[in-house]
Motif scaffolding. Structure first.
Motif, PDB file in Angstrom:
ATOM      1  N   GLU A 136       5.936   3.220 -18.497  1.00 32.71           N
ATOM      2  CA  GLU A 136       6.541   4.551 -18.416  1.00 32.71           C
ATOM      3  C   GLU A 136       8.048   4.450 -18.260  1.00 32.71           C
ATOM      4  O   GLU A 136       8.581   3.433 -17.814  1.00 32.71           O
ATOM      5  CB  GLU A 136       5.894   5.384 -17.318  1.00 32.71           C
ATOM      6  CG  GLU A 136       6.072   4.902 -15.918  1.00 32.71           C
ATOM      7  CD  GLU A 136       5.385   5.827 -14.909  1.00 32.71           C
ATOM      8  OE1 GLU A 136       5.961   6.889 -14.602  1.00 32.71           O
ATOM      9  OE2 GLU A 136       4.287   5.487 -14.432  1.00 32.71           O
ATOM     10  N   CYS A 137       8.738   5.504 -18.679  1.00 33.07           N
ATOM     11  CA  CYS A 137      10.202   5.573 -18.569  1.00 33.07           C
ATOM     12  C   CYS A 137      10.603   6.946 -18.065  1.00 33.07           C
ATOM     13  O   CYS A 137      10.037   7.958 -18.484  1.00 33.07           O
ATOM     14  CB  CYS A 137      10.878   5.386 -19.930  1.00 33.07           C
ATOM     15  SG  CYS A 137      10.691   3.754 -20.653  1.00 33.07           S
ATOM     16  N   ASN A 138      11.608   6.963 -17.171  1.00 26.07           N
ATOM     17  CA  ASN A 138      12.268   8.217 -16.848  1.00 26.07           C
ATOM     18  C   ASN A 138      13.643   8.175 -17.516  1.00 26.07           C
ATOM     19  O   ASN A 138      13.858   7.357 -18.418  1.00 26.07           O
ATOM     20  CB  ASN A 138      12.307   8.455 -15.321  1.00 26.07           C
ATOM     21  CG  ASN A 138      13.116   7.408 -14.574  1.00 26.07           C
ATOM     22  OD1 ASN A 138      14.060   6.819 -15.095  1.00 26.07           O
ATOM     23  ND2 ASN A 138      12.746   7.179 -13.327  1.00 26.07           N
ATOM     24  N   LEU A 139      14.547   9.003 -17.107  1.00 24.69           N
ATOM     25  CA  LEU A 139      15.833   9.057 -17.796  1.00 24.69           C
ATOM     26  C   LEU A 139      16.618   7.746 -17.718  1.00 24.69           C
ATOM     27  O   LEU A 139      17.266   7.351 -18.682  1.00 24.69           O
ATOM     28  CB  LEU A 139      16.669  10.211 -17.222  1.00 24.69           C
ATOM     29  CG  LEU A 139      17.563  10.940 -18.214  1.00 24.69           C
ATOM     30  CD1 LEU A 139      16.841  11.297 -19.504  1.00 24.69           C
ATOM     31  CD2 LEU A 139      18.140  12.181 -17.574  1.00 24.69           C
ATOM     32  N   ASP A 140      16.531   7.036 -16.585  1.00 22.36           N
ATOM     33  CA  ASP A 140      17.359   5.845 -16.372  1.00 22.36           C
ATOM     34  C   ASP A 140      16.592   4.537 -16.280  1.00 22.36           C
ATOM     35  O   ASP A 140      17.179   3.467 -16.400  1.00 22.36           O
ATOM     36  CB  ASP A 140      18.166   6.001 -15.068  1.00 22.36           C
ATOM     37  CG  ASP A 140      19.100   7.195 -15.133  1.00 22.36           C
ATOM     38  OD1 ASP A 140      19.807   7.342 -16.143  1.00 22.36           O
ATOM     39  OD2 ASP A 140      19.093   8.004 -14.176  1.00 22.36           O
ATOM     40  N   TRP A 141      15.292   4.602 -16.028  1.00 26.55           N
ATOM     41  CA  TRP A 141      14.492   3.418 -15.746  1.00 26.55           C
ATOM     42  C   TRP A 141      13.259   3.340 -16.639  1.00 26.55           C
ATOM     43  O   TRP A 141      12.709   4.357 -17.024  1.00 26.55           O
ATOM     44  CB  TRP A 141      14.001   3.446 -14.304  1.00 26.55           C
ATOM     45  CG  TRP A 141      15.063   3.379 -13.270  1.00 26.55           C
ATOM     46  CD1 TRP A 141      15.805   4.423 -12.777  1.00 26.55           C
ATOM     47  CD2 TRP A 141      15.519   2.218 -12.579  1.00 26.55           C
ATOM     48  NE1 TRP A 141      16.683   3.963 -11.832  1.00 26.55           N
ATOM     49  CE2 TRP A 141      16.528   2.613 -11.683  1.00 26.55           C
ATOM     50  CE3 TRP A 141      15.157   0.864 -12.622  1.00 26.55           C
ATOM     51  CZ2 TRP A 141      17.190   1.721 -10.837  1.00 26.55           C
ATOM     52  CZ3 TRP A 141      15.809  -0.024 -11.781  1.00 26.55           C
ATOM     53  CH2 TRP A 141      16.810   0.397 -10.908  1.00 26.55           C
ATOM     54  N   CYS A 142      12.807   2.080 -16.874  1.00 28.72           N
ATOM     55  CA  CYS A 142      11.527   1.873 -17.557  1.00 28.72           C
ATOM     56  C   CYS A 142      10.735   0.802 -16.827  1.00 28.72           C
ATOM     57  O   CYS A 142      11.307  -0.153 -16.288  1.00 28.72           O
ATOM     58  CB  CYS A 142      11.735   1.398 -18.991  1.00 28.72           C
ATOM     59  SG  CYS A 142      12.372   2.668 -20.094  1.00 28.72           S
ATOM     60  N   GLN A 143       9.420   0.986 -16.845  1.00 32.13           N
ATOM     61  CA  GLN A 143       8.539  -0.029 -16.286  1.00 32.13           C
ATOM     62  C   GLN A 143       8.307  -1.091 -17.360  1.00 32.13           C
ATOM     63  O   GLN A 143       8.001  -0.758 -18.512  1.00 32.13           O
ATOM     64  CB  GLN A 143       7.221   0.611 -15.876  1.00 32.13           C
ATOM     65  CG  GLN A 143       6.430  -0.243 -14.923  1.00 32.13           C
ATOM     66  CD  GLN A 143       5.236   0.514 -14.376  1.00 32.13           C
ATOM     67  OE1 GLN A 143       4.559   1.216 -15.117  1.00 32.13           O
ATOM     68  NE2 GLN A 143       4.972   0.370 -13.095  1.00 32.13           N
ATOM     69  N   VAL A 144       8.494  -2.358 -16.986  1.00 38.56           N
ATOM     70  CA  VAL A 144       8.349  -3.462 -17.935  1.00 38.56           C
ATOM     71  C   VAL A 144       7.442  -4.538 -17.340  1.00 38.56           C
ATOM     72  O   VAL A 144       7.362  -4.690 -16.128  1.00 38.56           O
ATOM     73  CB  VAL A 144       9.723  -4.071 -18.310  1.00 38.56           C
ATOM     74  CG1 VAL A 144      10.540  -3.098 -19.153  1.00 38.56           C
ATOM     75  CG2 VAL A 144      10.510  -4.492 -17.075  1.00 38.56           C
ATOM     76  N   THR A 145       6.754  -5.266 -18.238  1.00 29.66           N
ATOM     77  CA  THR A 145       5.851  -6.336 -17.831  1.00 29.66           C
ATOM     78  C   THR A 145       6.090  -7.537 -18.732  1.00 29.66           C
ATOM     79  O   THR A 145       6.107  -7.401 -19.956  1.00 29.66           O
ATOM     80  CB  THR A 145       4.370  -5.906 -17.990  1.00 29.66           C
ATOM     81  OG1 THR A 145       4.189  -4.653 -17.326  1.00 29.66           O
ATOM     82  CG2 THR A 145       3.423  -6.935 -17.414  1.00 29.66           C
ATOM     83  N   ALA A 146       6.297  -8.713 -18.120  1.00 28.46           N
ATOM     84  CA  ALA A 146       6.440  -9.958 -18.888  1.00 28.46           C
ATOM     85  C   ALA A 146       6.138 -11.137 -17.978  1.00 28.46           C
ATOM     86  O   ALA A 146       6.477 -11.112 -16.794  1.00 28.46           O
ATOM     87  CB  ALA A 146       7.851 -10.089 -19.462  1.00 28.46           C
ATOM     88  N   GLY A 147       5.494 -12.138 -18.531  1.00 27.87           N
ATOM     89  CA  GLY A 147       5.232 -13.365 -17.793  1.00 27.87           C
ATOM     90  C   GLY A 147       4.485 -13.157 -16.496  1.00 27.87           C
ATOM     91  O   GLY A 147       4.687 -13.894 -15.532  1.00 27.87           O
ATOM     92  N   GLY A 148       3.623 -12.138 -16.457  1.00 26.03           N
ATOM     93  CA  GLY A 148       2.855 -11.880 -15.247  1.00 26.03           C
ATOM     94  C   GLY A 148       3.611 -11.065 -14.200  1.00 26.03           C
ATOM     95  O   GLY A 148       3.082 -10.786 -13.133  1.00 26.03           O
ATOM     96  N   TYR A 149       4.850 -10.713 -14.497  1.00 23.39           N
ATOM     97  CA  TYR A 149       5.644  -9.894 -13.570  1.00 23.39           C
ATOM     98  C   TYR A 149       5.750  -8.486 -14.110  1.00 23.39           C
ATOM     99  O   TYR A 149       5.784  -8.265 -15.318  1.00 23.39           O
ATOM    100  CB  TYR A 149       7.051 -10.477 -13.400  1.00 23.39           C
ATOM    101  CG  TYR A 149       7.041 -11.820 -12.733  1.00 23.39           C
ATOM    102  CD1 TYR A 149       7.003 -11.931 -11.343  1.00 23.39           C
ATOM    103  CD2 TYR A 149       7.046 -12.979 -13.492  1.00 23.39           C
ATOM    104  CE1 TYR A 149       6.978 -13.160 -10.725  1.00 23.39           C
ATOM    105  CE2 TYR A 149       7.026 -14.225 -12.881  1.00 23.39           C
ATOM    106  CZ  TYR A 149       6.991 -14.313 -11.500  1.00 23.39           C
ATOM    107  OH  TYR A 149       6.961 -15.535 -10.895  1.00 23.39           O
ATOM    108  N   ARG A 150       5.838  -7.537 -13.164  1.00 20.52           N
ATOM    109  CA  ARG A 150       5.914  -6.136 -13.559  1.00 20.52           C
ATOM    110  C   ARG A 150       6.838  -5.408 -12.603  1.00 20.52           C
ATOM    111  O   ARG A 150       6.843  -5.689 -11.409  1.00 20.52           O
ATOM    112  CB  ARG A 150       4.514  -5.557 -13.494  1.00 20.52           C
ATOM    113  CG  ARG A 150       4.434  -4.083 -13.785  1.00 20.52           C
ATOM    114  CD  ARG A 150       2.993  -3.651 -13.645  1.00 20.52           C
ATOM    115  NE  ARG A 150       2.884  -2.245 -13.943  1.00 20.52           N
ATOM    116  CZ  ARG A 150       1.746  -1.650 -14.214  1.00 20.52           C
ATOM    117  NH1 ARG A 150       0.629  -2.320 -14.221  1.00 20.52           N
ATOM    118  NH2 ARG A 150       1.727  -0.368 -14.469  1.00 20.52           N
TER     119      ARG A 150
END
Length: 143
Positions: free
Chosen positions: A111-125
């Protein structure tokens, strides 16, 4: 907002490479010369035009051409634009840092708001500043 004549989806829009390799052609057919080959599965790409089964795409550096739609996925990914981009537990720079992603890492986009997005890579979120990502529009909101 412009819409694609084939899919009626917005143009431009972001997608990702479904295949681990995909020929990039000069025009929208198999008879057009292959200019180069994209070689990163999951790489975010921006669709700028549609013609039949073909999509004109460009990558982070503006390089691109026509690829067959079967090589593309609607699954959203982003490219980390800044080395050691900090990822936070919440969309807040005062929150705990859960990871740091290197320049060029491909992350799944949540999900994303105006300034931030949730990201997932290499087992980290976690949450990263949208300005440090390529593959999501500045005004784009995602739930």
């Amino acid at each position: 907002m412009e819409r694609g004549p084939v899919t009626n989806l917005p143009l431009p829009r972001f997608v990702s490479m479904k295949a681990s390799e995909g020929n990039v052609r000069r025009g929208p057919s198999l008879t057009h010369r292959i200019d180069w080959v994209f070689k990163r599965r999951g790489m975010p790409l921006e669709i700028t035009a549609e013609y039949g089964h073909w999509r004109r795409v460009r990558d982070r550096d503006g390089a691109g051409g026509w690829v067959h739609y079967a090589l593309l996925s609607g699954a959203r990914t982003v490219l980390i634009e800044q080395d050691m981009t900090q990822v936070y537990a919440r969309p807040d720079q005062r929150a705990q840092v859960t990871a740091a992603f290197e320049l060029g890492v491909i992350a799944r986009l949540g999900e994303c708001n105006l300034d931030w997005c949730q990201v997932t890579a290499g087992g980290y979120r976690g949450w990263a500043l949208k300005a440090q990502l390529w593959g999501v529009a500045p005004e784009e909101l995602r739930e």
